[in-house]
Design a protein around this motif. Structure first.
Motif, PDB file in Angstrom:
ATOM      1  N   ILE A  56       0.842  -1.209   0.000  1.00 44.52           N
ATOM      2  CA  ILE A  56       0.000   0.000   0.000  1.00 44.52           C
ATOM      3  C   ILE A  56       0.870   1.249   0.000  1.00 44.52           C
ATOM      4  CG2 ILE A  56      -1.671   1.339   1.356  1.00 44.52           C
ATOM      5  CD1 ILE A  56      -2.822  -1.393   2.309  1.00 44.52           C
ATOM      6  N   THR A  57       1.912   1.254   0.827  1.00 44.50           N
ATOM      7  CA  THR A  57       2.815   2.401   0.908  1.00 44.50           C
ATOM      8  C   THR A  57       3.510   2.643  -0.429  1.00 44.50           C
ATOM      9  OG1 THR A  57       3.143   2.098   3.275  1.00 44.50           O
ATOM     10  CG2 THR A  57       4.857   3.310   2.097  1.00 44.50           C
ATOM     11  N   PHE A  58       3.943   1.574  -1.081  1.00 46.07           N
ATOM     12  CA  PHE A  58       4.593   1.691  -2.391  1.00 46.07           C
ATOM     13  C   PHE A  58       3.650   2.372  -3.395  1.00 46.07           C
ATOM     14  CE2 PHE A  58       5.544  -0.212  -6.592  1.00 46.07           C
ATOM     15  CZ  PHE A  58       6.826   0.276  -6.766  1.00 46.07           C
ATOM     16  N   ILE A  59       2.417   1.917  -3.452  1.00 46.08           N
ATOM     17  CA  ILE A  59       1.425   2.498  -4.370  1.00 46.08           C
ATOM     18  C   ILE A  59       1.150   3.951  -3.994  1.00 46.08           C
ATOM     19  CG2 ILE A  59      -1.003   2.375  -5.104  1.00 46.08           C
ATOM     20  CD1 ILE A  59      -0.699  -0.738  -4.694  1.00 46.08           C
ATOM     21  N   PHE A  60       0.989   4.203  -2.700  1.00 44.76           N
ATOM     22  CA  PHE A  60       0.689   5.556  -2.234  1.00 44.76           C
ATOM     23  C   PHE A  60       1.825   6.529  -2.557  1.00 44.76           C
ATOM     24  CE2 PHE A  60       1.234   8.620   1.308  1.00 44.76           C
ATOM     25  CZ  PHE A  60       0.174   9.461   0.991  1.00 44.76           C
ATOM     26  N   LEU A 118      -1.629   6.344   6.874  1.00 48.72           N
ATOM     27  CA  LEU A 118      -1.675   5.422   8.020  1.00 48.72           C
ATOM     28  C   LEU A 118      -0.911   4.125   7.726  1.00 48.72           C
ATOM     29  CD1 LEU A 118      -5.331   6.014   9.241  1.00 48.72           C
ATOM     30  CD2 LEU A 118      -3.209   6.804  10.319  1.00 48.72           C
ATOM     31  N   SER A 119      -0.995   3.633   6.500  1.00 52.75           N
ATOM     32  CA  SER A 119      -0.222   2.442   6.128  1.00 52.75           C
ATOM     33  C   SER A 119       1.273   2.721   6.198  1.00 52.75           C
ATOM     34  CB  SER A 119      -0.580   1.977   4.713  1.00 52.75           C
ATOM     35  OG  SER A 119      -1.860   1.423   4.684  1.00 52.75           O
ATOM     36  N   THR A 120       1.674   3.877   5.709  1.00 55.56           N
ATOM     37  CA  THR A 120       3.085   4.257   5.736  1.00 55.56           C
ATOM     38  C   THR A 120       3.589   4.365   7.167  1.00 55.56           C
ATOM     39  OG1 THR A 120       2.806   5.438   3.645  1.00 55.56           O
ATOM     40  CG2 THR A 120       4.751   5.999   4.968  1.00 55.56           C
ATOM     41  N   ILE A 121       2.799   4.975   8.033  1.00 56.07           N
ATOM     42  CA  ILE A 121       3.201   5.131   9.428  1.00 56.07           C
ATOM     43  C   ILE A 121       3.267   3.775  10.127  1.00 56.07           C
ATOM     44  CG2 ILE A 121       2.557   6.127  11.668  1.00 56.07           C
ATOM     45  CD1 ILE A 121       1.286   8.463   9.994  1.00 56.07           C
ATOM     46  N   PHE A 122       2.278   2.918   9.885  1.00 57.97           N
ATOM     47  CA  PHE A 122       2.324   1.579  10.477  1.00 57.97           C
ATOM     48  C   PHE A 122       3.557   0.829   9.989  1.00 57.97           C
ATOM     49  CE2 PHE A 122       1.842  -2.959  10.257  1.00 57.97           C
ATOM     50  CZ  PHE A 122       1.480  -3.266  11.559  1.00 57.97           C
ATOM     51  N   HIS A 123       3.812   0.875   8.684  1.00 62.24           N
ATOM     52  CA  HIS A 123       4.956   0.179   8.098  1.00 62.24           C
ATOM     53  C   HIS A 123       6.254   0.672   8.740  1.00 62.24           C
ATOM     54  CE1 HIS A 123       6.830  -2.241   4.953  1.00 62.24           C
ATOM     55  NE2 HIS A 123       7.712  -1.257   4.805  1.00 62.24           N
ATOM     56  N   PHE A 124       6.352   1.971   8.957  1.00 61.14           N
ATOM     57  CA  PHE A 124       7.535   2.552   9.597  1.00 61.14           C
ATOM     58  C   PHE A 124       7.679   2.077  11.042  1.00 61.14           C
ATOM     59  CE2 PHE A 124       9.128   6.069  12.287  1.00 61.14           C
ATOM     60  CZ  PHE A 124      10.457   6.035  11.897  1.00 61.14           C
ATOM     61  N   ALA A 125       6.604   2.224  11.821  1.00 60.81           N
ATOM     62  CA  ALA A 125       6.673   1.876  13.251  1.00 60.81           C
ATOM     63  C   ALA A 125       6.922   0.376  13.449  1.00 60.81           C
ATOM     64  CB  ALA A 125       5.385   2.308  13.966  1.00 60.81           C
ATOM     65  N   ASN A 126       6.208  -0.458  12.722  1.00 57.47           N
ATOM     66  CA  ASN A 126       6.409  -1.902  12.836  1.00 57.47           C
ATOM     67  C   ASN A 126       7.793  -2.294  12.311  1.00 57.47           C
ATOM     68  OD1 ASN A 126       5.257  -4.514  13.598  1.00 57.47           O
ATOM     69  ND2 ASN A 126       5.331  -4.951  11.407  1.00 57.47           N
ATOM     70  N   GLY A 127       8.257  -1.592  11.294  1.00 56.02           N
ATOM     71  CA  GLY A 127       9.600  -1.836  10.767  1.00 56.02           C
ATOM     72  C   GLY A 127      10.677  -1.495  11.788  1.00 56.02           C
TER      73      GLY A 127
END
Length: 169
Positions: free
Chosen positions: A72-76, A117-126
């Motif tokens: 999702i982040t890649f597409i966004f 929100l997907s980008t932030i989740f991906h960052f935090a979980n990463g």
């Protein structure tokens, strides 16, 4: 800056346009690292062995969510760069009115909310995964603490991101 005022956002956007070595910064500090991460991440996402059906643990679900939010982040990011940076290369002015126009559509507003929100989740979980894989949080207790820290990061940045988006609406 958008939460302060349209003028504050426009000043910040203009400042970014006037940075010395802007293209070198964009290419070598932003574009190439994100592109490498994205290409490698897409490979990981499509070759990962998901086992949530077998082992229904929180960390397994977060493993799957990391891959989904990565796509999702890649597409966004690709779409956002197309709408702003590429448009600017063809003469559009990146300013408050541009973002306000983009986010005036309910579809695009929803798309941006999901994307941010997907980008932030991906960052935090990463960050959590990074700390584990690099040996920073090796004990169960340190991993629990890291879970709460990265959850707090997710919540704090989500508030900032959602406020920024709604500043244009």
């Amino acid at each position: 800056f958008a939460t302060r005022s349209p003028e504050a956002f426009n000043e910040a956007a203009h400042f970014m346009e006037m940075l010395p070595f802007r293209y070198a910064l964009e290419i070598f500090v932003i574009f190439l690292p994100i592109l490498y991460h994205a290409i490698y991440g897409v490979y990981i996402a499509f070759t990962a062995k998901n086992n949530v059906n077998k082992y229904n643990f929180l960390r397994n679900w977060l493993f799957v969510a990391q891959r989904v939010t990565g796509i999702i982040t890649f597409i966004f990011i690709a779409w956002h760069v197309w709408e702003t940076r590429i448009a600017a290369a063809f003469g559009a002015e990146v300013n408050y009115d541009m973002m306000s126009s983009i986010l005036s559509s309910p579809f695009m507003l929803t798309f941006y909310l999901i994307g941010v929100l997907s980008t932030i989740f991906h960052f935090a979980n990463g960050l959590w995964s990074f700390a584990v894989s690099w040996g920073i949080t090796v004990t169960p207790r340190s991993q629990v603490i890291s879970t709460y820290v990265t959850l707090a990061i997710f919540v704090a940045l989500s508030i900032v991101g959602v406020r920024a988006i709604f500043a244009f609406v």
